[in-house]
Design a protein around this motif. Structure first.
Motif, PDB file in Angstrom:
ATOM      1  N   VAL A  86       0.845  -1.071  -0.102  1.00 41.08           N
ATOM      2  CA  VAL A  86      -0.071  -0.020   0.052  1.00 41.08           C
ATOM      3  C   VAL A  86       0.945   1.397  -0.067  1.00 41.08           C
ATOM      4  CG1 VAL A  86      -1.705   1.382   1.254  1.00 41.08           C
ATOM      5  CG2 VAL A  86      -2.097  -1.241   1.277  1.00 41.08           C
ATOM      6  N   ALA A 108      -5.562   7.146   5.570  1.00 35.40           N
ATOM      7  CA  ALA A 108      -5.438   5.555   5.311  1.00 35.40           C
ATOM      8  C   ALA A 108      -5.372   4.795   6.823  1.00 35.40           C
ATOM      9  CB  ALA A 108      -3.933   5.393   4.702  1.00 35.40           C
ATOM     10  N   THR A 151      -9.550  11.275  -0.081  1.00 29.43           N
ATOM     11  CA  THR A 151      -9.307   9.500  -0.565  1.00 29.43           C
ATOM     12  C   THR A 151      -9.103   8.901   0.507  1.00 29.43           C
ATOM     13  OG1 THR A 151      -8.606  10.215  -2.877  1.00 29.43           O
ATOM     14  CG2 THR A 151      -8.107   8.171  -1.953  1.00 29.43           C
ATOM     15  N   ILE A 161      -8.389   4.977   2.215  1.00 22.50           N
ATOM     16  CA  ILE A 161      -7.960   3.732   2.033  1.00 22.50           C
ATOM     17  C   ILE A 161      -7.999   2.774   3.219  1.00 22.50           C
ATOM     18  CG2 ILE A 161      -5.744   2.490   1.017  1.00 22.50           C
ATOM     19  CD1 ILE A 161      -4.852   5.057   0.140  1.00 22.50           C
ATOM     20  N   LEU A 213      -5.530   4.202  -7.247  1.00 19.24           N
ATOM     21  CA  LEU A 213      -5.407   5.529  -6.315  1.00 19.24           C
ATOM     22  C   LEU A 213      -5.403   6.755  -6.994  1.00 19.24           C
ATOM     23  CD1 LEU A 213      -3.048   4.150  -3.742  1.00 19.24           C
ATOM     24  CD2 LEU A 213      -5.287   4.591  -3.266  1.00 19.24           C
ATOM     25  N   VAL A 215     -11.231   3.515  -1.308  1.00 12.71           N
ATOM     26  CA  VAL A 215     -10.470   2.308  -1.631  1.00 12.71           C
ATOM     27  C   VAL A 215     -10.264   1.393  -0.667  1.00 12.71           C
ATOM     28  CG1 VAL A 215      -8.260   1.526  -2.882  1.00 12.71           C
ATOM     29  CG2 VAL A 215      -9.308   3.808  -3.349  1.00 12.71           C
ATOM     30  N   ALA A 269      -8.382  -1.810   0.174  1.00 15.74           N
ATOM     31  CA  ALA A 269      -7.030  -2.629  -0.146  1.00 15.74           C
ATOM     32  C   ALA A 269      -6.855  -3.720   0.455  1.00 15.74           C
ATOM     33  CB  ALA A 269      -5.761  -1.673   0.048  1.00 15.74           C
TER      34      ALA A 269
END
Ligand SMILES: Cc1ncc(C[n+]2csc(CCOP(=O)(O)OP(=O)(O)O)c2C)c(N)n1
Ligand SMILES: Cc1ncc(C[n+]2csc(CCOP(=O)(O)OP(=O)(O)O)c2C)c(N)n1
Ligand code: SF4
Ligand code: SF4
Ligand SMILES: [Mg+2]
Ligand SMILES: [Mg+2]
Lengths: 578, 173, 278, 578, 278
Positions: free
Chosen positions: C32, C97, C122, C124, C190, C202, C204
């Motif tokens: 990642v 994230a 964004t 993750i 991404l 997203v 992952a």
């Protein structure tokens, strides 16, 4: 009712929901301003969400007042529905006066017991005869006459306030006002009493008219706040609602969060972004914020939280005041987490203290909690324009682009320059894990000690100047207090002085860090200390014991809400010291 | 169309080759770092050495392509057979208790795939210059493989160690 | 694409910090990190204009391993912190994230509200279906019969969340799933996610060899979605439901109003102070 | 190394992940038990999740020990990878001994500096020659020989522990053990030193072998806990993991919650249902629980929270110990929210204190917070079976079916009978809003005062008996401490007494409510007080100041984690009082 | 049904407490109270075997207005409190009720996790698309353009949640929507919800005449779903998406494993204490 009272009169207007007691009270306070008076007004409501019984509790004086008086001179009841719920809040004396509508039925026992004089005025009936006339406007007329207010000013005010509602409403309101103003029973009763002493012309200057929440809001934006995150909670919601459009006007914004966990973290995020940020809440919300406040402390991100105290514990009494979140504000963070706690002392002080808190949080890169309470937050004052000066406080120390930038560098002051995202070559990772100077996570004893000391030192070694406390008077007797009890203590101090006692009133504005040397200096010649607070468990007293030494004979006047502490209680405690 | 057929000019081929080696070098460094952090200095040194070789190879290819304009291709637009370049070791194949022998076996797999990649191109590219260079690279990879084989002989350890871990994980946060 | 790519000044490595990850060798989280740094390098974003916000967990350590601005906050609150940052600093590229526990257990409320709010950022989730950092307890994405945690020795007995489904229902405007075995594919996703205007989510799939060694087999199960990106939520919901959670690619993308508080125009204090006077 | 040390030896085994230092340490401690010794073991790890460097820190003695010693007599390094990270945790003296593998390379500077004696043993090489032989088993052999342990016992232990792994592993382990046990270099070095004094036969009784988390777990179920809600957090997770199957065995259950907000509310819900309930957490989690703990206080629902302290603030140093959540535990609730805070003093005391806390929470229908720390929670002791007696404590007062049942009835004790769902005709609504005796929401001052007083009185007037503190010794010098520093202070006390000082060691077990009269009684003839705690901001000291009066000369020994306070530090402070 | 009805011993009124609600006259919450008491009376449940758990808000006051066991907890945590109660006391019938703010804003995480956990309880959201108790701020179900709150003077600009959709995705096994204008219909839904084995979620459209006077028009918009109860989640999702949020009825019902921790069998302490000895 003697002249002493008439130039400082406390009156209550009660009525059930829709009767307009609050509106009448607000207009009366505005009129007081236009008649060279000062004043303040609290609101009290029944438990219903809307339409419950309501009371406007008003004090009008030719001097600026900062707290309510011990008892009420006059109670005007538009009706008696559930009005006994207010009996404990509206303390009457045998020489008080009740004005009531005979159509409203029997006066509740709680009020009758005292045997006070009662004037019956058929306000409802008088209003009924007037198109769009309302009993509360009749009441406004009655009271305006009683207080010797100018009826022309009242007319102008009515036009201004109801103008938008059209001619009929304004006309009806004016007519109802006049009916009250000229009501023969009242005119006669008034005649029979000495005229009120009016404010001296020196009092004619501009008045400021605001509540504590608005005061905090103004202080916040003066301090530079440009972002706020909000989760509504009584009695802090008004402050957030006040901020929303104003932050936008200033190019900032307010975001409504999903909960307090989100709001405080949003504040930290925005502040990390370089924008001075705050939230406001009350006890239950503050409880949810403590974990993230610890993050702000550890990551050295400035954050301001205004906590408007209400009755506790748990959901408690959300609409009433109590000084009971001091413990949580001072000690509620896990780990050794030095931060700032400030308490606003009165309405004007809400502005000063919040601005100060914002500037300190920014300068010291830490959390500043501002404590106010429902008492301050939701009552309105009419006072001279508050003027204050804050000491010079450095702005947030911003890191200039440098290679080898160390976010948590050990500096003499304990303050490490903070890089703002967007600054090239100074990228760093803010961390709530213990870290080295560069921000790398570390469990080493030396790093932990160095960072703990730095975070503590930047606060301990900072020169907070003279604002740590508000001190009035001199004497061997000291009243030591904080928050909204301060104005009460000051009034008690004035009365005691008038009665020949030498009394010093010390109200702590800066609660954390404590200022033991400064207070010791102030207490040097003091032999008796009365600690005053509105808390059952004596939170302030225990806080003082933890951080300060007292040599003098020290006693406490501590009791829970919801009723505010009165000047008389304090006076009595001092006078009967024995 | 096979990849070999698509690699129809020297620029493209060199671009693929450089990226293949550079990614391999980066990955070997990454694996070496992991081992260093996890107190497996022997295997760390092995991966570090492998990184060094990949990097040398990459530089060699860059040198050979000087004067030419390498293409710029987004990482995901390379049409490798697998998820990553053929010589790039799979992160999920390593374990902190692995032996040098195990590491070398992984490296051999990588070299084998790199060899196969070049070999395919040496057979399938429409451009004879590409085919010639690819054959040369394939040959080099073969040499690497042989070298690794010899290296491996000195490290016959089994990876029993990886299965019996006497030290429990702990909880940092 | 060639053109954009030519502007690349920084390499993926430039987006890594000097710290070496404490992650277990073999952990998916390395990939990642690689995918993020590749995506940022490819997009040619200046490091100082990117912020990576994380919570607490193995995965959340990622912030410290990049060279952009970062905040390693408290457990579960990364999205809230990031939302404040983005609200105040709309100019920054904000990435968030963290783990499945951080994002879907303690942080579940911020997750659904961030999807709903649709700010331009964004998110993750590095999903290993376990709490790695605290030694292997079940997370909201763990299968009900996984019985290797001492806390739930017979398995949780509870159906796992489908993060993509939750994101869709809650209002995310971009939803994708990547796999750490394919870091380049993840990087490509991404780039699209960061480029998307609005909240992009997203998931992952990131194996935890230490507590979920069986996840090392994921590489044999993962496959690409065989459909195009959908802009129809009903269709996307069907696709998510029908899938076994192992298909990768961009599932859903749709433009909806992006939440951007304030106007940024400062009209001065004057009128505010005068409200106080009567 | 003299005989005094050999009968009380501190040793450390370090190695990188997978080297098996922790396993070797655990086996050594078990062997100590089988050899009539007592002991304890702490673990320390690098920052990696798995496979990081690890150290087993062990103390073995013929007396029961409750804390680590000041320094280490022996350091055995399986390898030196990152071992310097442990340098500050493994304090060596010039007369300490290092046993290291020459293949492991140079001894880190940090250790070399002291000039200690070094014996090089090729443990890796020795193990390599043995199928399934491991260096850590060689180390176990070396150390067993060094300590004079019986090799037969060791063989049995190996069979028992590794039996499941099959013949090859057991055989290899035994062989490796023997290789170490008979290693000539070690045998010779041991010969050259005085033999260790062995434990007297009276020490042969059963040993208990557990860590503090397990101790709390046992205390909890002894106290009657049958439901737990859990959200994992270091260093409390083990406790929750321990509870899960055991609660099930007892007909109860544990539910993994989505977060701490849920877990504490689940506890309140289950307890409302009549089932004694608890959760366990650490600082950040406790911060998230304070709002709901206030609800438990206000609604008078028993709830137990074990908080295992770790380094703070914020995420801080999660794997290391610090006594820094005292503030939050005592003061962290908003409003006036009287509750209980207890601190476990040592491993055995984890059992007692948690059982006591559960019984008190049930009897007093309130929140009990039990504070332990990483030090206690994650270290293992080998001690005689802990025996204790708790005073008689009434069970939860359950309301019998009655008409006109009033949940919050004002009673003399302050405890109001609680109806359990399922009981006919006593249905009620538990409320966090202030309420009347029947539970109806109320904002009346009288109701508020009555309920505040009731909630305070039931705690203040309860007779907590003699368990409020653990007191050892007599003298004019007192060491006042709490939590895991208590065992350290007791050891310091013993040393001081041995050196001729008269010292009293007072460890407070009951922190809230405070016991000022009891402590005053204990301090009557005390002229010097040393307050010992592991906190940078002196939380315990400030807590004491807030609730207790001290006449004596009072000083503090306060410093942060992660290194535990040592007996020597305390001894020094007392000896150099001046 | 007649037979069951004949067993009724208690009347709906018996399920009301002596307290008079503080709700504004005209508030939809009165009808929810009526529907609950009717449902309980109809089902013939003994009062003492029912517990009604609520959070904080106008709607959450409901606990105090019934005569069953109740807990008026803190804001947003009713479902967690109820889950603990049900886990420890599986024999009780557990109802949970509260507002859209309580359940979907601050309580959102517990909501999705309670749906996922599927314990046997019934959750009623009294949805007025506003925070009533705190004087009218936007909630997660408020339309983005509702600009009557001073906190969000231009409206939130954020798409509201669909509570039914969220419940479905999160895993609720029974989902229905009722309207307070039809208290009997709501009561019928509640009988089914309480009877359902597993987590049943009922969204009760409950107008707030004080802060959302326009909701008084809801009675003209509400209609019944014209389909049967679905047991297919994809179908149910489609139905929820296609609907304007104003259709009432049971949308979805499906049996899935109900979470019931523990066995209830006490095997004694003995072996536990002996673990400590060596
Ligand atoms: C408030 C709080 N509760 C609990 C924890 C303990 N904790 C740290 S990480 C974690 C879960 C990590 O799981 P996940 O987010 O999936 O990350 P992973 O380690 O699997 O990458 C928990 C429960 C904490 N740090 N803070
Ligand atoms: C922790 C906390 N935050 C905020 C509040 C203030 N608060 C009380 S009720 C409420 C929202 C009520 O909205 P909803 O749940 O929709 O109920 P309604 O009043 O509309 O029925 C809020 C924000 C609180 N009591 N506690
Ligand atoms: S425990 Fe699992 S998730 Fe954490 S670093 Fe190791 S492999 Fe990765
Ligand atoms: S404010 Fe609205 S929701 Fe609250 S009681 Fe009144 S009508 Fe009902
Ligand atoms: Mg995870
Ligand atoms: Mg609502």
């Amino acid at each position: 009712m003697n002249s002493e009272h008439i130039c400082d009169i406390s009156l209550a207007i009660t009525g059930s929901g829709g009767a307009g007691s609050i509106t009448a009270g607000e207009l009366l306070l505005s009129l007081a301003g236009k008649n060279s008076c000062f004043g303040m007004m609290r609101r009290s409501f029944g438990p219903q969400i809307r339409g419950g019984e309501a009371a406007a509790l008003i004090r009008i004086s030719h001097r600026a007042v900062e707290c309510m008086n011990d008892s009420f001179d006059l109670l005007l009841a538009l009706d008696w529905n559930n009005a006994d719920r207010f009996a404990e809040e509206i303390a009457l004396r045998p020489d008080s006066l009740i004005i009531a509508d005979p159509a409203a039925g029997d006066i509740p026992e709680a009020f009758q017991e005292l045997g006070v004089e009662i004037i019956e005025v058929p306000m409802k009936a008088l209003a009924k005869d007037i198109t769009a006339g309302r009993p509360n406007m009749v009441a406004l007329g009655l009271l305006s006459h009683w207080l010797g207010f100018c009826s022309d000013e009242a007319g102008k005010l009515i036009d201004q306030v109801f103008g938008r509602k059209g001619e009929e409403v304004t006309g009806g309101s004016r007519a109802a006002f006049t009916a009250g103003f000229t009501e023969p029973l009242i005119v006669a009763a008034r005649e029979a009493r000495p005229r009120p002493e009016r404010g001296d012309p020196g009092n004619r200057g501009t008045r400021w008219h605001f509540n504590g929440n608005q005061g905090c809001g103004l202080g916040a934006i003066r301090g530079g706040i440009r972002f706020a995150a909000a989760y509504p909670i009584t009695p802090a919601s008004d402050l957030l609602e006040w901020l929303s459009p104003r932050l936008e006007q200033l190019g900032g914004s307010l975001v409504q969060a999903e909960d307090e966990l989100a709001s405080i973290n949003m504040v930290i995020g925005a502040s990390f972004g370089g924008v001075p940020s705050m939230t406001a809440t009350s006890g239950p919300g503050l409880a949810l914020m403590t974990e993230a406040m610890g993050l702000a402390v550890a990551s050295e991100t400035p954050a301001v939280v205004v906590n408007v105290m209400r009755g506790g514990p748990s959901t408690g009494i959300p609409t009433k005041s109590e000084q009971v979140d001091l413990n949580m504000a001072v000690y509620g963070l896990h780990g050794d987490a030095p931060h700032l706690v400030l308490g606003a002392l009165d309405h004007a002080d809400c502005i000063l203290t919040t601005e100060w808190a914002v500037r300190l949080a920014e300068a010291l890169q830490t959390v500043a909690i501002v404590l106010t309470d429902q008492n301050l937050a939701q009552s309105t004052v009419l006072i001279p324009e508050p003027k204050y000066e804050l000491p010079e406080i450095p702005a947030r120390v911003i890191a200039q682009p440098t290679d080898g930038y160390q976010r948590y560098e050990i500096t003499d002051s304990g303050v490490s320059p903070m890089a703002i995202p967007g600054t090239a070559s100074s990228t760093y990772v803010a961390d709530g894990l213990e870290h080295t100077e560069s921000g790398k996570p570390s469990t080493a004893a030396a790093d932990h000690l160095a960072q703990l000391e730095k975070r503590s030192r930047k606060i301990q070694s900072f020169d907070f100047g003279g604002h740590w406390a508000d001190i009035r008077g001199v004497g061997q007797t000291a009243i030591l207090t904080w928050g909204s009890s301060s104005a009460v203590a000051r009034e008690a101090g004035a009365r005691l002085r008038a009665a020949g006692h030498e009394v010093k009133v010390i109200a702590l504005r800066l609660l954390l860090p404590a200022s033991p040397e400064k207070l010791a200096g102030e207490l040097e010649n003091v032999s008796r200390i009365l600690i005053v607070e509105q808390s059952h468990s004596k939170q302030f007293h225990h806080y003082l014991r933890a951080f300060y030494d007292f040599e003098a004979d020290t006693r406490t006047l501590a009791r829970p809400g919801p009723l505010p502490i009165t000047p008389a209680e304090i006076v009595e405690k001092i006078e009967n010291w024995s | 169309m096979s990849l070999a057929e698509k690699i129809s000019d020297l620029d493209t081929f060199l671009t693929y080759s450089v990226v293949l080696e550079e990614e391999a070098a980066d990955r070997h460094d990454e694996l070496a770092d992991m081992m260093e952090v996890h107190n497996n200095p022997e295997v760390a040194a092995t991966f570090r050495k492998l990184a060094h070789y990949s990097r040398l190879h990459a530089r060699e290819i860059r040198d050979r392509s000087s004067g030419r304009s390498l293409r710029v291709i987004a990482p995901w637009d390379f049409e490798w057979e697998g998820m990553e370049g053929p010589e790039t070791g799979d992160i999920s194949d390593v374990n902190y208790l692995m032996s040098t022998g195990h590491a070398l076996k992984i490296a051999m797999g990588n070299e084998q795939r790199a060899h196969d990649f070049y070999f395919e191109i040496s057979k399938g590219s429409p451009d004879p210059a590409v085919r010639a260079l690819a054959a040369e690279f394939a040959e080099e990879e073969k040499e690497h493989l042989e070298l690794l084989e010899k290296w491996l002989e000195k490290h016959p350890e089994s990876d029993e160690d990886m299965r019996w871990d006497p030290d429990p994980a702990h909880m940092p946060e | 694409m060639d053109q954009a790519a030519q502007q690349i000044a920084l390499t993926p490595k430039d987006f890594k910090s000097a710290l070496k990850p404490v992650w277990c060798p073999g952990c998916g989280d390395f990939a990642v990190l690689n995918a993020i740094t590749k995506a940022l390098a490819f997009m040619g974003l200046p490091r100082e204009e990117v912020a990576l916000i994380s919570g607490i967990g193995c995965s959340s350590r990622i912030a410290a391993y990049t060279s952009v601005y970062g905040f390693h906050g408290v457990h579960g609150r990364a999205l809230a912190l990031a939302s404040g940052l983005k609200a105040a600093r709309g100019d920054l590229t904000v990435l968030v994230a963290g783990g499945d526990g951080d994002g879907l257990s303690i942080g579940g409320n911020h997750f659904i509200h961030a999807c709903r709010r649709n700010m331009d950022m964004t998110y993750i989730i590095m999903d290993n279906e376990v709490y790695g950092m605290t030694k292997g307890q079940a997370s909201p994405t763990t299968a009900p019969d996984w019985a290797d945690s001492k806390l739930t020795p017979h398995g949780t007995g509870i159906r796992p969340f489908q993060p993509a489904g939750l994101a869709l229902t809650a209002g995310a405007s971009f939803i994708a799933r990547g796999f750490t075995g394919d870091p380049n594919g993840l990087a490509k996703i991404l780039v699209a996610a960061i480029g998307h205007k609005g909240f992009s989510f997203v998931q992952a799939l990131s194996p935890c060899p230490t507590f979920r060694p069986e996840q090392m087999l994921w590489k044999h199960h993962v496959k690409a979605f065989d459909q195009e990106i959908s802009s129809n939520p009903v269709e996307a919901a069907q696709r998510i439901q029908a899938d076994d959670g192992m298909s990768t690619g961009i599932i859903y993308q749709n433009e909806r109003p992006v939440f951007r508080p304030g106007t940024g125009v400062d009209n001065g204090m004057g009128s505010i102070e005068s409200e106080f006077t009567i």
